[in-house]
Design a protein around this motif. Structure first.
Motif, PDB file in Angstrom:
ATOM      1  N   ALA A  16      -1.911   3.980  -7.976  1.00 21.30           N
ATOM      2  CA  ALA A  16      -3.119   3.504  -7.285  1.00 21.30           C
ATOM      3  C   ALA A  16      -4.223   4.550  -7.369  1.00 21.30           C
ATOM      4  N   ILE A  17      -3.850   5.819  -7.385  1.00 24.01           N
ATOM      5  CA  ILE A  17      -4.828   6.902  -7.435  1.00 24.01           C
ATOM      6  C   ILE A  17      -4.964   7.460  -8.855  1.00 24.01           C
ATOM      7  N   LEU A  55      -8.882   2.772  11.570  1.00 27.88           N
ATOM      8  CA  LEU A  55      -7.597   2.957  10.906  1.00 27.88           C
ATOM      9  C   LEU A  55      -6.619   1.900  11.401  1.00 27.88           C
ATOM     10  N   PHE A  82      -2.531  10.768   6.266  1.00 24.47           N
ATOM     11  CA  PHE A  82      -1.766   9.585   6.713  1.00 24.47           C
ATOM     12  C   PHE A  82      -1.578   8.547   5.621  1.00 24.47           C
ATOM     13  N   SER A  83      -1.977   8.850   4.392  1.00 26.84           N
ATOM     14  CA  SER A  83      -1.572   8.040   3.239  1.00 26.84           C
ATOM     15  C   SER A  83      -1.894   6.546   3.374  1.00 26.84           C
ATOM     16  N   PRO A  84      -3.189   6.202   3.602  1.00 28.93           N
ATOM     17  CA  PRO A  84      -3.526   4.785   3.754  1.00 28.93           C
ATOM     18  C   PRO A  84      -3.276   4.014   2.452  1.00 28.93           C
ATOM     19  N   GLU A  85      -2.954   2.728   2.570  1.00 28.26           N
ATOM     20  CA  GLU A  85      -2.694   1.925   1.374  1.00 28.26           C
ATOM     21  C   GLU A  85      -3.984   1.450   0.707  1.00 28.26           C
ATOM     22  N   ILE A 103      -2.679   0.811  10.983  1.00 29.54           N
ATOM     23  CA  ILE A 103      -1.363   1.191  10.478  1.00 29.54           C
ATOM     24  C   ILE A 103      -0.361   0.192  11.024  1.00 29.54           C
ATOM     25  N   ASP A 104       0.470  -0.331  10.122  1.00 29.21           N
ATOM     26  CA  ASP A 104       1.474  -1.299  10.525  1.00 29.21           C
ATOM     27  C   ASP A 104       0.802  -2.499  11.218  1.00 29.21           C
ATOM     28  N   SER A 139      -1.401  -0.913   5.860  1.00 32.49           N
ATOM     29  CA  SER A 139      -2.364   0.030   6.422  1.00 32.49           C
ATOM     30  C   SER A 139      -3.653   0.062   5.625  1.00 32.49           C
ATOM     31  N   SER A 144       0.773   8.496  -7.145  1.00 30.73           N
ATOM     32  CA  SER A 144       0.748   7.042  -7.054  1.00 30.73           C
ATOM     33  C   SER A 144      -0.223   6.507  -8.093  1.00 30.73           C
ATOM     34  N   TYR A 168      -8.271   1.044  -5.296  1.00 30.72           N
ATOM     35  CA  TYR A 168      -7.792   1.773  -4.103  1.00 30.72           C
ATOM     36  C   TYR A 168      -8.947   2.178  -3.197  1.00 30.72           C
ATOM     37  N   ILE A 206      -5.886  10.855   2.660  1.00 34.29           N
ATOM     38  CA  ILE A 206      -4.671  10.553   1.889  1.00 34.29           C
ATOM     39  C   ILE A 206      -3.566  11.553   2.222  1.00 34.29           C
ATOM     40  N   THR A 207      -3.912  12.831   2.326  1.00 40.00           N
ATOM     41  CA  THR A 207      -2.876  13.814   2.654  1.00 40.00           C
ATOM     42  C   THR A 207      -2.457  13.687   4.117  1.00 40.00           C
TER      43      THR A 207
END
Lengths: 294, 294
Positions: free
Chosen positions: B260-261, B138, B223-226, B140-141, B124, B258, B268, B220-221
């Motif tokens: 990453a953050i 966006l 949908f938490s993208p990578e 996702i998957d 994502s 994480s 990130y 981030i809160t």
């Protein structure tokens, strides 16, 4: 007939259920959440005695849901210190020797609403529970969204309402986040009485509806869910639904030109189609998938 | 060798490109966006003359992206009135008689960043452009998210900064939305000079970084993208990246545990891996997929 174990793992209680292939709930028990040394053996015995074929766990978080991680299936950073870094998934796998799967409690509920409830037949939905805390589970394209970690919708930052006597909210981590502004304990701290005692015509509910509507507004602009499902204890105040719907339409102000929203959102922002069973059915779905994929 | 047409359709200019199978840009032209009666024939001639095998369109919005809708592939509610309700996708299909596909400009860019850029190999990513407007795409998957309509990230509501002289922003639709607070024109209106003239040590950039960080916090809160990719003219002020990263870590306050953050988000929150080519490569990807699916 196969039997599936469904665990709704919460910070204050554990709800343990057995369901059959037709998703009938055959047994349901609730025990308080004590430290793992006390609670885990009781739960393991329960599922072992009922000879379940697989187990699904909808768990309080945050969780490590990265399958590549050494601590996959662990509870990570929680104020329930006895459960911090507890590898709940692998402990169940080791003890029961059956397929087990885990997701957040709210992702499990979102999966159930997508499969059996208010979002049946749609590609995506957002399930939000507003109770002691606030959490959001997100299904997109039929799958629960994890991403970097998993959504933590309760900690989204919101614009304050002018009339709010506590516009920064009560979250120890974030000034002005959804949970700190709008969860049950925030209502109680702000108004000096439990949410269920606050009368329907109290300004508290206008402010509450404003924050929930802001969250919906932000979710819609962020990822455009096809349905928003609001559950949890605070939403037992059913009159909140209409207030939230009205404020969402007002706040978006026609910019998202979907009739689902502009026509009043009656069918867009809804209570759980599975009633109080979104959680258990979500855990059941996880159990079914664990068995299928084993 | 196949040839693919890539159209970056913007409110002020149309960028038309031809790419080969190896995603080399063979031809690139830019024309001003005038009403469809003027601009469409020029674009149709361009793609016809270059004998493209399929066409991908990354388009300004909002768009109707519901395949079941009669107006699928139309521009819907836009202040560019000549293009309002214009069925751009079907007009190209009719005129060119080749496979054509459309998505929002920012979803196209997000797809390109996922396929070739900063989010390669991840599940994502969120791509945000901060320029004349603000938009978010966006993935996702591996797929662009549409949902009910499509994301409109620029209209997410944000908490104001105390030092901001215009804490309600300048969006005609929403008090305090991201675009109204942080797009290029908002900077210019607030500080009385174009963004590129504002010196690096001006408080303007602290406030700008705060709003961009709040958007990242909320994404981030939600949908938490990578990966979060920030592009567009305003981000040419490269010093903004470090400010935003610092404020995101500060704002989340360790809650999203994480590395990453928490390790500084250097890898990130990043600029586009495709540089200035996210848009054209996204349209190219849409063209390739249109041909594959034809």
């Amino acid at each position: 007939m196969l039997h599936f174990g469904a665990l709704e793992a919460g910070g204050t209680k554990m709800v343990l259920s057995i369901l059959d292939e037709n998703r009938q709930i055959l047994v349901r028990e609730s025990i308080p959440t004590e430290p793992p040394s006390v609670t885990m053996p009781v739960m393991i015995d329960f599922f072992r005695n009922h000879q379940v074929d697989s187990l699904g766990i909808g768990c309080f978080g945050p969780l490590d849901l990265n399958p590549a991680s050494a601590s996959y299936g662990s509870i990570t950073k929680t104020p329930k210190l006895a459960w911090k870094d507890y590898p709940i998934l692998s402990k169940f796998r080791e003890a029961l020797q059956i397929p087990c799967a885990i997701d957040t409690d709210v992702n499990a509920a979102a999966l159930a609403e997508h499969a059996y409830g208010a979002a049946q037949g749609l590609g995506s939905c957002l399930y939000v529970t507003i109770g002691t805390g606030i959490g959001g589970g997100l299904v997109i394209d039929g799958k629960a969204v994890h991403g970097l970690v998993h959504p933590e919708l309760g900690h989204m930052l919101l614009r304050p309402v002018e009339r709010d006597p506590s516009p920064d909210g009560f979250c120890p981590y974030h000034k002005g986040c959804l949970e700190g502004l709008a969860a049950g304990p925030a209502l109680e701290k702000r108004w000096g009485m439990p949410a269920f005692q606050i009368p329907e015509d109290h300004v508290a509910w206008d402010i509450e509806a404003y924050y929930l509507a802001s969250m919906c507004h932000n979710a819609i602009t962020a990822f455009s869910p096809e349905k928003i499902i609001l559950g949890g204890g605070v939403m037992h105040q059913h009159f909140l639904f209409d207030k939230v719907r009205r404020l969402v339409a007002q706040s978006l102000n026609g910019y998202i030109a979907s009739p689902a929203i502009t026509d009043g959102a009656n069918d867009y922002i809804v209570p759980p189609g599975c009633g109080e069973n979104s959680g258990v059915l979500g855990a059941y779905l996880l159990a079914r998938r664990a068995l299928e994929e084993a």
